[in-house]
Structures are given as C-alpha cells and as structure tokens.
Design a protein around this motif. Sequence first.
Motif, PDB file in Angstrom:
ATOM      1  N   ARG A 247       0.815  -1.211   0.000  1.00 53.87           N
ATOM      2  CA  ARG A 247       0.000   0.000   0.000  1.00 53.87           C
ATOM      3  C   ARG A 247       0.851   1.266   0.000  1.00 53.87           C
ATOM      4  NH1 ARG A 247      -4.245   2.043  -1.969  1.00 53.87           N
ATOM      5  NH2 ARG A 247      -4.986  -0.116  -1.842  1.00 53.87           N
ATOM      6  N   THR A 248       1.949   1.281   0.733  1.00 57.34           N
ATOM      7  CA  THR A 248       2.766   2.494   0.851  1.00 57.34           C
ATOM      8  C   THR A 248       3.894   2.559  -0.171  1.00 57.34           C
ATOM      9  OG1 THR A 248       4.370   1.573   2.417  1.00 57.34           O
ATOM     10  CG2 THR A 248       2.326   2.482   3.342  1.00 57.34           C
ATOM     11  N   ALA A 355       0.511   4.837  -2.077  1.00 55.35           N
ATOM     12  CA  ALA A 355      -0.910   4.970  -2.399  1.00 55.35           C
ATOM     13  C   ALA A 355      -1.784   4.880  -1.162  1.00 55.35           C
ATOM     14  CB  ALA A 355      -1.308   3.904  -3.414  1.00 55.35           C
ATOM     15  N   MET A 356      -1.227   5.157   0.008  1.00 52.54           N
ATOM     16  CA  MET A 356      -2.001   5.237   1.253  1.00 52.54           C
ATOM     17  C   MET A 356      -2.166   6.719   1.563  1.00 52.54           C
ATOM     18  SD  MET A 356      -1.319   3.258   4.837  1.00 52.54           S
ATOM     19  CE  MET A 356      -2.570   3.242   6.143  1.00 52.54           C
ATOM     20  N   ARG A 400      -9.994   9.125   3.024  1.00 54.34           N
ATOM     21  CA  ARG A 400      -8.858   8.263   2.698  1.00 54.34           C
ATOM     22  C   ARG A 400      -9.099   7.563   1.369  1.00 54.34           C
ATOM     23  NH1 ARG A 400      -9.617   3.284   7.078  1.00 54.34           N
ATOM     24  NH2 ARG A 400     -11.771   3.760   7.591  1.00 54.34           N
ATOM     25  N   LEU A 401      -8.027   7.316   0.663  1.00 53.09           N
ATOM     26  CA  LEU A 401      -8.092   6.708  -0.654  1.00 53.09           C
ATOM     27  C   LEU A 401      -7.408   5.350  -0.612  1.00 53.09           C
ATOM     28  CD1 LEU A 401      -7.229   9.859  -2.797  1.00 53.09           C
ATOM     29  CD2 LEU A 401      -9.471   9.061  -2.021  1.00 53.09           C
ATOM     30  N   LEU A 402      -8.169   4.301  -0.934  1.00 50.04           N
ATOM     31  CA  LEU A 402      -7.668   2.929  -0.853  1.00 50.04           C
ATOM     32  C   LEU A 402      -8.047   2.133  -2.100  1.00 50.04           C
ATOM     33  CD1 LEU A 402      -8.443   2.210   2.908  1.00 50.04           C
ATOM     34  CD2 LEU A 402      -6.183   2.131   1.853  1.00 50.04           C
TER      35      LEU A 402
END
Length: 430
Positions: A247-248, A355-356, A400-402
Amino acid sequence: MTDNTQLQQRRDAAIPRGVATAMTLFAARADNAELWDVEGRRYVDFAGGIAVLNVGHRHPKVMAAVREQLDCYTHTAFQVAAYEPYIALAERLNALAPIDGPAKTIFFSTGAEAVENAVKIARMATRRHAVVAFAGGFHGRSFMAMALTGKTAPYKNGFGPLPGGVYHLPFPNPRDGIDTARSLQALHDLFKADVAADEIAAIVIEPVQGEGGFLPAPPELLRALREIADRHGIVLIADEVQSGFGRTGTLFGIEHSGVRPDLIAVAKSLGGGLPLSGVIGRAGLMDTVPPGGLGGTYAGSPLACAAGLAVLDAITEEGLLERAQVLGERVVARLRIWAERTDLRPIGNVRGLGAMLAFDLLRTRDGNDVDPAATKAVLHRAHALGLVLLGCGSQGEAIRLLFPLTINDAVLEEGLTLLEQALASPGDAG
C-alpha cells in the motif's frame, strides 16, 4: 428482483445496529476496482474493503489458487493436521519481512487477533505486563485491541472496564502541533510517573495510522523507539494491518524508516479478500510461547494461505510496489491542484506514503480548522455519484483513498472525476 431497499429492511430486522455500514448498497459482484450492486448499478471502488484489496477484487491469481485448494481440502485445523500452504506462506513472509535475524510466522484470521497475539508473545518473552500505544491508533475491536486503540468513540465507549496496563502517548500530527519531540517526552514522562521502563513488555505503533487519519509515523520517531526498546528490553511491534502489502510503495510501511521491529502484525490485504492475519517476528521471541499457547481453530485457513501466496506473487510479478508509488504521485498532484481551486470545498493536509493517501476537509480556504460535517457531506455525495469512499481521522475529518493497486488508469481517472464532483462547493454541485 431483490433490491437495495428490501435488503436494507431485512438487514435492519436481522442484524444489530452495532455493525455499521458506510453505504446502503448491497453488493452483487465485483472485479478489480469496480463493484456492482444488486440493482445492477456500477461503482468505482476507492475503499478496497477497508484496505483488504490491494490486488483488487477477484484477482485472477488469487481465484485460481483458491479454486485449486478447494479441490484438495478446505479445513483440517492446523493444530490437528498441518498443511503445506501454511508453511509455504510462512517461509515467504519470513524471508521478506524487515526482521533482524531468523524469523518465524504464525497465522490467525483477523487483524485484532494478530495484534493481541503479538502482545501475548511480547508478554511471554519479557515476563512484563505493560504495553504502550498511541493516541489515534486503531488496533481492533476485541478487548485488548480496544484497550490499545487510542480513540474512545465509537470503539470503546460503554465497553469498560478494559484490560489494564495499557498507556497511550500522543502521536505526531503537524496539524495539531504535536511533533516527535513531544511524543518522546511523553514516553519519558510515562517512565517517571506511571510505569517503569523495565515493566513495559511492548510498544505498539502503526507505521501509518489508519483510522487515526492516515498519518505517517515520522522516521525519527520510529528510530528513537527502536533505540529506547533496545536499551530497556522492550519489544517493538509494528501494526502493519492496514499499511502492509504494498500500500505504501514498500511491502511493509515501516521499511520507509529503515527500522526493523521485533514483531509485525499483518492482515487485510495479505489474504486478497479471504480472512487471514498473522504475526511475523524474531524466531527467538516467537519460540518463547510453549506449545498450545498460540493458535485458533480457523487460524491460517488453507484457502486463505493459498490466497496469500498468490497475493505475494501478484505484488512481485505485476510490480505493484512501483505501481503504488506511481499512483500515489499522480493522485497527490491532483489533490494539490484541487486544494487551490475556489470552486471546490476547501481541502488541505494532503498526506500519506505511496498509495495510502488522505486529505482533510477544512472550514476555510486559508485556515487549518477541519470540518467533519463537510467530510460527511462529501462522502454522501460521492456515494450517490457512484464512488465507494471512506472517511477517517480522530474527528472524522479526513477522506482516505484505498483504490486497488491493480486499478487501471481509466478507472482511476473516472474515480478521481467522481471525487472532484463530490468536492464541488454546495452552490456548484448541481
């Protein structure tokens, strides 16, 4: 045909209100970053099942692995008859995790289980009782996990008394004027006033706070905690339940700091949509618990372990760590442009790793006071437009975008366009 309204009525009658649902849609099918409800309406998914779907809905590798495992067996209980997928996944994670020296892994089903078992291991290894966590952190809804969680409503109110021996420190947040020095001073004050360092079994920290607002832990804080833990014989636990598995932009969020924790709690995207969690840790620590002290009937389901192996394959073979960085840079650039526009609601405090990502809704364009009511309105508007989106933050102030790391460019652009429309100032929303 069953529709959303009928299902909502059945839900209300059959299921307690304590389990909340962000949207009133009922899913019928999904693929990668798209979801369709029972009425056939299509949505772009920027929530990923709350960070569970880094490789998207129904990734082909995950589906194939689960189907193959289904034809062999679905359950034996690892404590009764062990199986290779559990061992193979543990071997993969032991080799990948940022742990000093040989590592071992044990599997469970949920993130809360992983965190609680990490604490159990730390207590057994140190023969100490106290645990330090951080304000704003979220670690689960079971009792020790609730005690560790640094947010009262809605997670802790009315459920007390909670397990003792848990102490909270302020988490760095520039918006609130809290820096690393203040967090570390609070830890030293804790040693003096409440619990001696040699009584602390573990320090638990999220490399990026999830529910707390997608706040990255400053590298200097993580490095200082590592030094303090080493000096006092404290186990450093990284809660990577939400920040893990690409994710990061790194496999584990803590890798950005160069710090190596003693134990890592993992879950969510590890299973690719199947319930799977675990604790990865230094072999010497992991082996302090005697046989029978750890485990669970469904822990490390063979179906979930097969899925986990496929997730790791997908991350590697499809370059999803690099993809997370590319996606993050693209979205951050768009958010910064939106922050300057006067035809959109005021936003700011764009933040995150890879992308976190998250941002706050603000009361005024030139201020820094957050506006939770505006956040709620934007989420409601996004849902109506066809975008699955979630909030977070200590006051519910952030979005938040996930989105899955496998999202294609066209669907990402479509989702961002929907978010832009949701952010339109009330007078311009149409």
